[in-house]
Enzyme design. Structure first.
Site, PDB file in Angstrom:
ATOM      1  N   ASP A  74     -10.062  -0.526  44.958  1.00 62.62           N
ATOM      2  CA  ASP A  74      -8.952  -1.176  44.272  1.00 62.62           C
ATOM      3  C   ASP A  74      -9.570  -2.360  43.539  1.00 62.62           C
ATOM      4  OD1 ASP A  74      -6.806  -2.572  43.361  1.00 62.62           O
ATOM      5  OD2 ASP A  74      -5.859  -2.877  45.314  1.00 62.62           O
ATOM      6  N   TRP A  99     -13.962  -4.595  52.697  1.00 61.01           N
ATOM      7  CA  TRP A  99     -13.254  -3.518  53.384  1.00 61.01           C
ATOM      8  C   TRP A  99     -14.112  -2.272  53.284  1.00 61.01           C
ATOM      9  CZ3 TRP A  99     -12.454  -4.420  48.272  1.00 61.01           C
ATOM     10  CH2 TRP A  99     -12.162  -3.352  47.421  1.00 61.01           C
ATOM     11  N   ASP A 118     -16.211  -7.202  46.893  1.00 65.85           N
ATOM     12  CA  ASP A 118     -15.836  -7.807  45.617  1.00 65.85           C
ATOM     13  C   ASP A 118     -16.959  -8.734  45.164  1.00 65.85           C
ATOM     14  OD1 ASP A 118     -13.399  -6.524  45.549  1.00 65.85           O
ATOM     15  OD2 ASP A 118     -12.312  -8.160  46.523  1.00 65.85           O
ATOM     16  N   ASN A 146      -7.479  -2.673  51.005  1.00 69.29           N
ATOM     17  CA  ASN A 146      -8.223  -3.098  49.809  1.00 69.29           C
ATOM     18  C   ASN A 146      -7.432  -3.991  48.861  1.00 69.29           C
ATOM     19  OD1 ASN A 146      -6.539  -1.389  48.391  1.00 69.29           O
ATOM     20  ND2 ASN A 146      -8.066   0.227  48.104  1.00 69.29           N
ATOM     21  N   ASP A 147      -6.116  -4.084  49.076  1.00 72.39           N
ATOM     22  CA  ASP A 147      -5.300  -4.826  48.107  1.00 72.39           C
ATOM     23  C   ASP A 147      -5.293  -6.317  48.430  1.00 72.39           C
ATOM     24  OD1 ASP A 147      -3.747  -5.232  45.939  1.00 72.39           O
ATOM     25  OD2 ASP A 147      -1.873  -4.560  46.867  1.00 72.39           O
ATOM     26  N   VAL A 148      -6.468  -6.852  48.537  1.00 67.63           N
ATOM     27  CA  VAL A 148      -6.598  -8.274  48.882  1.00 67.63           C
ATOM     28  C   VAL A 148      -7.870  -8.799  48.221  1.00 67.63           C
ATOM     29  CG1 VAL A 148      -7.921  -7.905  51.015  1.00 67.63           C
ATOM     30  CG2 VAL A 148      -6.426  -9.873  50.840  1.00 67.63           C
TER      31      VAL A 148
HETATM   32  N1  ABN Z   1     -10.197  -6.212  46.387  1.00 67.46           N
HETATM   33  C1  ABN Z   1      -9.853  -6.230  45.056  1.00 67.46           C
HETATM   34  C2  ABN Z   1      -8.704  -7.141  44.794  1.00 67.46           C
HETATM   35  C3  ABN Z   1      -8.962  -8.417  44.400  1.00 67.46           C
HETATM   36  C4  ABN Z   1      -7.887  -9.290  44.161  1.00 67.46           C
HETATM   37  C5  ABN Z   1      -6.610  -8.840  44.349  1.00 67.46           C
HETATM   38  C6  ABN Z   1      -6.364  -7.547  44.748  1.00 67.46           C
HETATM   39  C7  ABN Z   1      -7.405  -6.687  44.978  1.00 67.46           C
END
Ligand code: ABN
Length: 171
Positions: A74, A99, A118, A146-148
């Site tokens: 993501d 992740w 990232d 992964n959405d972080v």
């Molecule tokens: N891990 C990728 C990502 C970065 C920032 C926000 C959402 C997803």
């Protein structure tokens, strides 16, 4: 004991047959060879190509979301942002935390554990966004979510792009 005797006999015989200098030179070469051999580079490109899913004569496209090891991505592919699928672009650094996903390599049918790190320190790259999310889980299972922004624990928390690093294979 027998080993010592044998070695002594061989050494004496060799010394009688050759000059001391030449024997020392030969011994030196053997020693250097023994030490240097393990650190010489070996061509493992065939294995590397297999692990990365390249079929003979066909290169993988690191900039395509279809590349199998991107199965749980993501983010923006670092290979489109001045880095590669495994390295961060200049001016950014890998996230300290990441992740993981499990992706099947179609070339060998095996499952590989992939770490998605990232790259941090620059504003979002904006190219080659992939959101494949296979086997991804919600935030309560953080290690496979992964959405972080995984730059959260770096000195710069700016998210730029995402790398995909193969950690191991399930045997
Ligand atoms: N891990 C990728 C990502 C970065 C920032 C926000 C959402 C997803």
């Amino acid at each position: 004991m027998w080993f010592d005797n044998l070695f002594e006999r061989q050494t004496r015989r060799a010394a009688q047959r050759t000059g001391r200098r030449s024997m020392l030179a030969t011994l030196g070469k053997a020693m250097v060879g023994t030490v240097a051999l393990p650190v010489l580079p070996f061509d493992r490109s065939a294995h590397a190509a297999a692990a990365h899913g390249a079929r003979p004569g066909k290169a993988v496209d690191e900039t395509s979301c279809d590349y199998w090891k991107y199965c749980a991505v993501d983010g923006f592919l670092c290979s489109c942002c001045g880095g590669s699928s495994t390295t961060c672009p200049p001016g950014t650094e890998p996230s300290r935390v990441s992740w993981v996903g499990t992706c099947r390599n179609p070339a060998d049918g095996k499952d590989y554990m992939v770490s998605y790190n990232d790259c941090c320190g620059k504003t979002t790259c904006g190219r080659c966004e992939c959101n494949t999310n296979e086997r991804e889980r919600p935030g309560y299972k953080l290690g496979v979510h992964n959405d972080v922004n995984w730059c959260m624990s770096n000195s710069s928390t700016m998210f730029h792009c995402t790398t995909s690093i193969i950690l191991g294979v399930q045997e």
